[in-house]
Design an enzyme around this catalytic site. Structure first.
Site, mmCIF file in Angstrom:
data_model
loop_
_atom_site.group_PDB
_atom_site.id
_atom_site.type_symbol
_atom_site.label_atom_id
_atom_site.label_comp_id
_atom_site.label_asym_id
_atom_site.label_seq_id
_atom_site.Cartn_x
_atom_site.Cartn_y
_atom_site.Cartn_z
ATOM 1 N N ILE A 403 -0.352 -0.928 5.104
ATOM 2 C CA ILE A 403 -1.852 -0.698 5.900
ATOM 3 C C ILE A 403 -3.327 -0.945 5.422
ATOM 4 O O ILE A 403 -3.907 -0.901 5.577
ATOM 5 C CB ILE A 403 -1.153 1.066 6.688
ATOM 6 C CG1 ILE A 403 -0.160 1.063 7.261
ATOM 7 C CG2 ILE A 403 -2.254 1.493 7.127
ATOM 8 C CD1 ILE A 403 0.413 1.967 7.247
ATOM 9 N N ASP A 404 -3.336 -0.542 3.809
ATOM 10 C CA ASP A 404 -4.727 -0.819 3.361
ATOM 11 C C ASP A 404 -4.733 -1.572 3.221
ATOM 12 O O ASP A 404 -6.063 -2.918 3.584
ATOM 13 C CB ASP A 404 -4.042 -0.078 1.940
ATOM 14 C CG ASP A 404 -5.653 0.023 1.883
ATOM 15 O OD1 ASP A 404 -6.538 0.295 2.054
ATOM 16 O OD2 ASP A 404 -5.248 0.725 0.020
#
Length: 700
Positions: A403-404
């Site tokens: 996600i990052d």
């Protein structure tokens, strides 16, 4: 040392900076901070542009600790493929990292670590170092003073058990039958974080076989009392969770003796299928070294020859984790970070004023677009209806996008004027939908999985090697919020829930905990720009408390720094030697909070300008990245470049949120003039309407 990325993917070559490149730049007259910043920006951008690979990516070394090097040699010894040249080169690196007291630390300037020291010592014994030599005797003495082998972590003792230096009976048990537990049961493999499950599944096979290779030497000198190498540990109270799990481990040891052979064989075959199905195109597993090591070992124990295509590809992938700081010296990376480095480098260059249509940025965009993952992975276990669209950290890791990285790649792509804008918009649309779909029930985001918050895996005696779950964190959540705000979605319900969670996570001090970077400076440097970009005013109480904390922890030299010991000892919070990356994080937070013209910002900018090297880079021996808080630390060698350039670029151009952000100053001006033309005030905001963002079905 300075890495160049002119080699093949994953195998960069290296060179040591010359004396001229490492010298200090010419001083700028006192008080002329803006001129100093602009000069530093120009030189840093030129340096970073020169480091780009012809294919469009950037990659710096990912330095961790010598257990990677030691375990690489131990694996080769176990498989019978260790050769003298690799052993000698690895041993030179291991020796170079030894502390004066004989120990090895897990991060630069840190205290000695008994597990790292024991593994390094054994690796040097493999390399032929005599126990009587001064550096070896000192290491053994230090280890005994810390409790010896019995005080080391489970992973260290597993490696020793492979050669009969430790008893398998005296290790925690993790049966391969865990592969059959359904996902609704506690301690099923998907209750572990992705990095842990990739490691545990093959290790259950290794533990089931309990192999022992002939020991090439003894290690009595590493025991406090060689006659009693297995001191009994006090049992915890049955009323405590630790006591419960100690007794569960005892039950599992009994189960091992009576487990049905058919079931055990079926479980190991299921583990083998699980492992093989998750091998990446480059032969690795998860793009990280530990699962690859144990997967190769597990498959070999199950009868796969070393020349079997699966095993051979795995061994070849491990060779690509080796970098050569200098001739005859070999260091093993735990992982490689090209996607992360490339999106951060792109953001840095764009925020420094490199034109949005600069060929280097367009080439970077093309490479990133080609890396988008469009097939389901293990994250689909919790989100089976969600369409893929994320990015991974590494060259090859399609099963585990994160996600990052996805949030930062979107922020990078939005800064580029690409000739095929429809292609970029389509990629961003998929990425945003995937990231929002990975929101956890509490409104925040973890790194790889949604709602990976079970309290049980960390309780297992087997799991003493670091964080084994992936709960939401402030830094990842902040980056997603910043991405959504940059797309004009700051009022969307998903964004607001993320903001509310962030506000609730602020520490009493005013800082935020940093899960993936060190530590409170990273968390605060992530949260404040995100909250400000999403609309929180500079006078919002949360922003003011964070600003006050950053002012308070600024070092006397004008920089900021934080030691990794802050994860365990609060007196280190925001305290440590000034570093370029941590100074940049603090500046990015202060700039977004409207503090541009304050003394703290001016001093921080001057510190970065004054410490810049003549070639436009910075030196940063201190570790500012985090793998597992308290247990595994990282020195990303490109952090020292991308974050200072980002902060200085935003300062010099008066764009507190970076290029192209809807909240950016309309009156910004270009700083970088190389490459043709000047950058505009930014790309237009995304046209993705908030109504198209899907519901996750869980807490949306």
């Amino acid at each position: 040392m300075t890495a160049t990325t002119d080699g093949s993917p994953g195998t960069p070559t290296h060179r040591t900076p010359s004396a001229s490149s490492a010298s200090e730049p010419e001083p700028v007259p006192a008080g002329d901070t803006e001129a100093a910043a602009q000069r530093a920006v120009q030189r840093a951008a030129d340096h970073l542009l020169a480091r780009q690979h012809p294919d469009g990516w950037w990659k710096g070394d990912l330095e961790t600790n010598v257990t990677m090097d030691a375990e690489d040699l131990l694996l080769r010894e176990f498989l019978g493929i260790r050769d003298d040249s690799v052993t000698a080169a690895s041993a030179r690196w291991i020796r170079s990292q030894q502390r004066e007291d004989g120990a090895w630390a897990t991060f630069h300037g840190g205290p000695g670590d008994v597990s790292a020291t024991i593994e390094a010592y054994v690796a040097l014994r493999l390399a032929g170092d005599d126990p009587a030599e001064a550096h070896m005797a000192l290491a053994a003495k230090w280890s005994r003073g810390e409790g010896g082998v019995a005080a080391s972590r489970v992973f260290t003792r597993i490696w020793l058990a492979l050669f009969g230096w430790w008893s398998w009976d005296d290790l925690p048990e993790m049966p391969p039958e865990v592969i059959f537990l359904p996902k609704w049961m506690p301690l099923n493999i998907y209750s572990f974080g992705c990095w842990a499950r990739q490691t545990i599944v093959p290790l259950t096979v290794v533990g089931a076989h309990r192999p022992v290779r002939p020991a090439p030497f003894g290690i009595d000198e590493l025991h406090v009392d060689p006659a009693r190498p297995y001191p009994k540990k006090r049992r915890k109270s049955i009323t405590s969770w630790d006591g419960v799990f100690q007794r569960l481990d005892q039950v599992l040891h009994v189960y091992r003796r009576f487990s049905p052979r058919v079931l055990r064989r079926s479980a190991m075959n299921a583990c083998a299928r699980w492992i093989i199905e998750r091998q990446e195109a480059d032969g690795c597993w998860g793009g990280i070294q530990p699962p690859a090591v144990y997967s190769v070992m597990a498959l070999h124990l199950l009868g796969y020859d070393l020349d079997h295509p699966v095993v051979k590809a795995g061994l070849d992938s491990l060779d690509r984790f080796a970098v050569w700081p200098e001739e005859g010296v070999r260091m093993i990376e735990a992982c490689q970070s090209p996607v992360w480095d490339t999106c951060l480098a792109t953001i840095a260059l764009a925020d420094a004023g490199v034109p949005a249509d600069h060929p280097a940025l367009v080439k970077a965009a093309d490479w990133m677009l080609g890396e988008q993952i469009t097939r389901p992975g293990d994250w689909s276990v919790q989100r089976p209806q969600l369409a893929p669209g994320g990015w991974a950290f590494e060259f090859h890791n399609d099963n585990y996008p994160d996600i990052d990285d996805t949030a930062e790649v979107v922020l990078a792509l939005r800064r580029i004027a690409h000739p095929d804008q429809a292609r970029v918009d389509s990629a961003i649309d998929k990425a945003v939908r995937w990231n929002v779909g990975m929101q956890s029930r509490n409104g925040a985001w973890g790194a790889f999985d949604a709602d990976n918050t079970s309290p049980f895996p960390n309780r297992l005696p087997f799991c003493d090697f670091g964080e084994v779950i992936d709960p939401p964190s402030a830094d990842v959540t902040a980056h997603v919020v910043e991405m959504l705000a940059a797309l004009g979605l700051e009022h969307d319900g998903h964004t607001r829930r993320g903001i509310d969670w962030l506000l609730g996570e602020q520490e009493d001090s005013g800082a935020w905990f940093g899960r993936w970077g060190v530590n409170y400076i990273y968390g605060t440097g992530s949260a404040v720009p995100a909250l400000a970009a999403a609309g929180l005013a500079p006078d919002h109480p949360a922003i003011r408390r964070a600003v006050d904390w950053l002012h308070e922890v600024q070092n006397a030299d004008g920089g900021w720094g934080e030691d990794l010991r802050s994860y365990s000892e609060q007196e280190w919070a925001g305290r440590g030697h000034s570093t370029p990356s941590q100074t940049a994080w603090a500046l990015m937070a202060l700039l977004s909070a409207g503090e541009r013209d304050t003394e703290s910002v001016e001093r921080g900018v001057r510190w970065l300008a004054d410490t810049q090297l003549a070639d436009g880079s910075w030196d940063e021996p201190y570790f500012t990245g985090t793998g597992f808080p308290r247990d595994f630390s990282i020195n990303y060698h490109l952090y020292r470049m991308v974050f200072p350039l980002t902060a200085l670029g935003r300062y010099a151009r008066s764009e507190p949120f970076g290029a192209g952000h809807p909240a950016a100053s309309a009156g910004s001006s270009a700083v970088i003039t190389s490459g043709g033309g000047t950058a505009g005030t930014g790309m237009p905001s995304s046209t993705i309407p908030s109504t198209t963002i899907p519901s996750t079905g869980k807490g949306a």
